[in-house]
Design a protein around this motif. Sequence first.
Motif, PDB file in Angstrom:
ATOM      1  N   GLN A  15       0.835  -1.201   0.000  1.00  0.00           N
ATOM      2  CA  GLN A  15       0.000   0.000   0.000  1.00  0.00           C
ATOM      3  C   GLN A  15       0.878   1.263   0.000  1.00  0.00           C
ATOM      4  OE1 GLN A  15      -2.601   0.292   3.401  1.00  0.00           O
ATOM      5  NE2 GLN A  15      -4.165   1.290   2.177  1.00  0.00           N
ATOM      6  N   ARG A  16       1.978   1.208   0.742  1.00  0.00           N
ATOM      7  CA  ARG A  16       2.893   2.353   0.796  1.00  0.00           C
ATOM      8  C   ARG A  16       3.797   2.425  -0.432  1.00  0.00           C
ATOM      9  NH1 ARG A  16       3.776   0.374   6.181  1.00  0.00           N
ATOM     10  NH2 ARG A  16       5.778  -0.412   5.475  1.00  0.00           N
ATOM     11  N   GLY A  17       3.909   1.337  -1.143  1.00  0.00           N
ATOM     12  CA  GLY A  17       4.793   1.256  -2.298  1.00  0.00           C
ATOM     13  C   GLY A  17       5.945   0.324  -1.981  1.00  0.00           C
ATOM     14  N   ILE A  18       5.992  -0.792  -2.654  1.00  0.00           N
ATOM     15  CA  ILE A  18       7.008  -1.804  -2.372  1.00  0.00           C
ATOM     16  C   ILE A  18       7.952  -1.905  -3.565  1.00  0.00           C
ATOM     17  CG2 ILE A  18       5.631  -3.746  -3.221  1.00  0.00           C
ATOM     18  CD1 ILE A  18       6.754  -5.364  -0.813  1.00  0.00           C
ATOM     19  N   ASN A  19       9.224  -2.080  -3.281  1.00  0.00           N
ATOM     20  CA  ASN A  19      10.174  -2.240  -4.376  1.00  0.00           C
ATOM     21  C   ASN A  19      10.456  -3.727  -4.598  1.00  0.00           C
ATOM     22  OD1 ASN A  19      12.143  -3.064  -2.483  1.00  0.00           O
ATOM     23  ND2 ASN A  19      12.959  -0.995  -2.282  1.00  0.00           N
ATOM     24  N   PHE A  20      11.163  -4.017  -5.674  1.00  0.00           N
ATOM     25  CA  PHE A  20      11.431  -5.403  -6.048  1.00  0.00           C
ATOM     26  C   PHE A  20      12.206  -6.130  -4.957  1.00  0.00           C
ATOM     27  CE2 PHE A  20      14.180  -8.638  -7.896  1.00  0.00           C
ATOM     28  CZ  PHE A  20      13.236  -9.455  -8.484  1.00  0.00           C
ATOM     29  N   LYS A  21      13.225  -5.479  -4.409  1.00  0.00           N
ATOM     30  CA  LYS A  21      14.058  -6.108  -3.380  1.00  0.00           C
ATOM     31  C   LYS A  21      13.215  -6.522  -2.178  1.00  0.00           C
ATOM     32  CE  LYS A  21      18.151  -5.322  -0.553  1.00  0.00           C
ATOM     33  NZ  LYS A  21      17.813  -5.123   0.820  1.00  0.00           N
ATOM     34  N   ARG A  22      12.354  -5.640  -1.738  1.00  0.00           N
ATOM     35  CA  ARG A  22      11.527  -5.939  -0.574  1.00  0.00           C
ATOM     36  C   ARG A  22      10.513  -7.041  -0.887  1.00  0.00           C
ATOM     37  NH1 ARG A  22      11.376  -7.654   3.769  1.00  0.00           N
ATOM     38  NH2 ARG A  22       9.593  -7.184   5.051  1.00  0.00           N
ATOM     39  N   ALA A  23       9.921  -7.005  -2.073  1.00  0.00           N
ATOM     40  CA  ALA A  23       8.975  -8.054  -2.471  1.00  0.00           C
ATOM     41  C   ALA A  23       9.681  -9.412  -2.499  1.00  0.00           C
ATOM     42  CB  ALA A  23       8.362  -7.737  -3.830  1.00  0.00           C
ATOM     43  N   LEU A  24      10.918  -9.434  -2.974  1.00  0.00           N
ATOM     44  CA  LEU A  24      11.687 -10.674  -3.014  1.00  0.00           C
ATOM     45  C   LEU A  24      11.996 -11.169  -1.601  1.00  0.00           C
ATOM     46  CD1 LEU A  24      13.070 -12.801  -4.731  1.00  0.00           C
ATOM     47  CD2 LEU A  24      15.082 -11.316  -4.822  1.00  0.00           C
TER      48      LEU A  24
END
Length: 77
Positions: A15-24
């Motif tokens: 919801q806040r905005g997730i980047n690829f690294k964090r999603a991984l």
Amino acid sequence: MSCSALRHRFAEERQRGINFKRALEVYTDVEGSVSAHRVEMEELRRRGAAPEEIRHLEAHIADGERLLNEIRNLSLS
């Protein structure tokens, strides 16, 4: 961390905005949680645990699998 806690954390971050690294990172955490639940479930089955205990873990595994699929289906844009 449980699959439901990871789902909640992922939803908040997304919801806040997730980047690829964090999603991984979340994906890897969920994979580990699902694997641990599967090992635990097999141990319960070997011990002849109550069916409700096994169903409880099956529900956690299913929730984790849904979250893994959700993360797999993210698009980068």
